[in-house]
Scaffold this active site. Structure first.
Site, PDB file in Angstrom:
ATOM      1  N   HIS A 292      42.582  41.553  37.082  1.00  0.00           N
ATOM      2  CA  HIS A 292      43.211  40.529  36.129  1.00  0.00           C
ATOM      3  C   HIS A 292      42.371  39.458  36.041  1.00  0.00           C
ATOM      4  O   HIS A 292      41.683  38.980  36.764  1.00  0.00           O
ATOM      5  CB  HIS A 292      44.439  40.067  36.935  1.00  0.00           C
ATOM      6  CG  HIS A 292      45.120  39.113  36.265  1.00  0.00           C
ATOM      7  ND1 HIS A 292      46.019  39.154  35.119  1.00  0.00           N
ATOM      8  CD2 HIS A 292      45.466  37.724  36.806  1.00  0.00           C
ATOM      9  CE1 HIS A 292      46.411  38.079  34.766  1.00  0.00           C
ATOM     10  NE2 HIS A 292      46.311  37.251  35.642  1.00  0.00           N
ATOM     11  N   SER A 293      42.438  38.784  34.636  1.00  0.00           N
ATOM     12  CA  SER A 293      41.778  37.632  34.454  1.00  0.00           C
ATOM     13  C   SER A 293      40.416  37.670  34.610  1.00  0.00           C
ATOM     14  O   SER A 293      39.598  38.366  34.330  1.00  0.00           O
ATOM     15  CB  SER A 293      42.448  36.640  34.805  1.00  0.00           C
ATOM     16  OG  SER A 293      42.171  35.447  34.154  1.00  0.00           O
TER      17      SER A 293
END
Length: 416
Positions: A292-293
């Site tokens: 994620h991210s």
């Protein structure tokens, strides 16, 4: 303390300045000193003066909160969600309170990883001495021995730690959306081994030692008049500093220093370290990443540093609103081609889940996560990610490409 009260404290200084500006050179010197004092007084810091002590509970019970059967954080007595503005007009105090609760949440999630998910906490570096700074990751019992499948989870940057996607979601929504626990439990149910990275645990903080200034050894040889003059200046300086500190930092917090963890001093270093010492040593034929991210950026950096190894071991990568950039990170053509075939990025978008989203970067397909909230992209794309991994595994077995990369709406990067 309100701005009005802060102004009242400063009013005598302003009046005094107005009066002495009409005097001679000595008075102008005083004016300059007062201006210097005013320039250094921070009203935000001044407003700390009447803050309640920054002394918060160290348990959820102490905060009078608990997670209900739905995994939602609720007040024990009122049943209400968490309230940030517990004290009006004290934003800094409220923020410190929120951060203190966040640290408790982090420990709570660690406990869930061990007790509810049956993961093991593994200390790193693996050869760390007893006295050096250490971090840790979490692994399932079969993470290194499972011959079929291994899932690796990497969260984004910021205050989140192992097992979390977003602290804000844990506190304001629920544990399912804010933690990696649903991914871990489903992965284990479907026969995956699991490794949970902890890329933001890069250092430990210790109190900064106070530096004692020793007097010069030859000060006794100075003329008495010179020593007296230096002592007078020193006393005046200390008096001004103490006056300033009284208003600048009435609740003086400890000065801390950071001791970085060997070979794990950044998310990128951490990802490479865990790859070298754990993932690369695992028996799994198929390794899958969920990143994620900033975790996506860390994965791309891992590919750049360990390209051949990653290609030989990783079957598919699910990115959720990844912030990687193949140009800035200088990922080569062969890496970009591999990502186009083996990665998919679920991005924040108001479009329905799995709808194709155009991209200006020639790396991997981008599809909608079904939400325009960055922190929710992992949770909202949860079912699609597992479907993607299943298709990738089946495609590898039958020497076909994953269905997601063959869809008619796939971006034609060659035309960009």
């Amino acid at each position: 303390m309100s701005v009005f009260l802060s102004s009242l404290i400063l009013l005598p200084i302003w009046i005094n300045m107005a009066q002495i500006q009409q005097g001679g050179p000595d008075e102008k010197e005083k004016t300059t000193a007062l201006k210097d004092l005013l320039s250094r007084i921070d009203l935000d810091e001044l407003m700390k003066k009447d803050e309640p002590p920054l002394d918060f509970p160290d348990t959820l019970e102490g905060f009078e909160y608990a997670f209900n059967e739905k995994g939602q954080l609720r007040h024990i007595k009122t049943g209400e969600p968490f309230v940030f503005n517990y004290r009006e007009d004290l934003h800094r105090w409220n923020q410190k309170r929120y951060e203190a609760l966040g640290e408790i949440i982090t420990k709570y999630v660690y406990e869930l990883l061990e007790k509810d998910c049956n993961l093991k906490k593994i200390s790193i570096p693996v050869d760390a001495t007893e006295s050096e700074p250490k971090s840790f990751i979490f692994m399932s019992e079969d993470a290194l021995t499972n011959p079929q499948k291994l899932m690796v989870l990497i969260h984004g940057s910021g205050v989140v730690r192992a097992g979390q996607w977003a602290r804000r979601l844990i506190i304001n929504e629920d544990l399912d959306s804010g933690t990696q626990i649903p991914f871990i439990k489903r992965a284990m149910d479907e026969g995956y081994g699991v490794i949970v990275l902890n890329p933001n645990e890069n250092y430990i903080e210790v109190e900064k030692p106070k530096i004692r200034v020793k007097s010069s050894s030859d000060s006794s040889y100075e003329p008495a008049e010179k020593r007296e003059r230096k002592d007078k200046v020193s006393k005046e300086t200390k008096k001004r500093r103490d006056f300033y500190e009284k208003y600048r930092n009435p609740q003086r917090e400890k000065e801390m220093m950071q001791l970085y963890i060997r070979e794990n001093g950044s998310p990128e270093e951490h990802a490479i370290y865990v790859w070298d010492h754990f993932i690369a040593q695992s028996a799994a034929e198929n390794v899958f990443f969920v990143a994620h991210s900033y975790g996506g950026l860390a994965f791309v950096e891992l590919m750049i540093q360990r390209e051949a190894d990653v290609k030989s071991k990783v079957t598919a990568v699910a990115l959720t609103d990844s912030v990687h950039n193949v140009w800035h990170q200088e990922a080569g053509k062969t890496i970009r081609e591999w990502m186009r075939e083996n990665c998919c990025n679920w991005v924040s978008s108001s479009e329905p889940l799995d709808t194709s989203v155009e991209s200006m970067l020639p790396d991997c397909p981008r599809v909608s996560a079904g939400t325009d909230r960055h922190e929710l992209t992992s949770w909202k794309s949860f079912p699609s990610i597992f479907k993607f991994f299943t298709e990738a595994s089946e495609a590898k077995t039958s020497s076909l490409k994953p269905a997601l990369t063959r869809r008619s709406h796939r971006i034609k990067h060659e035309e960009l």
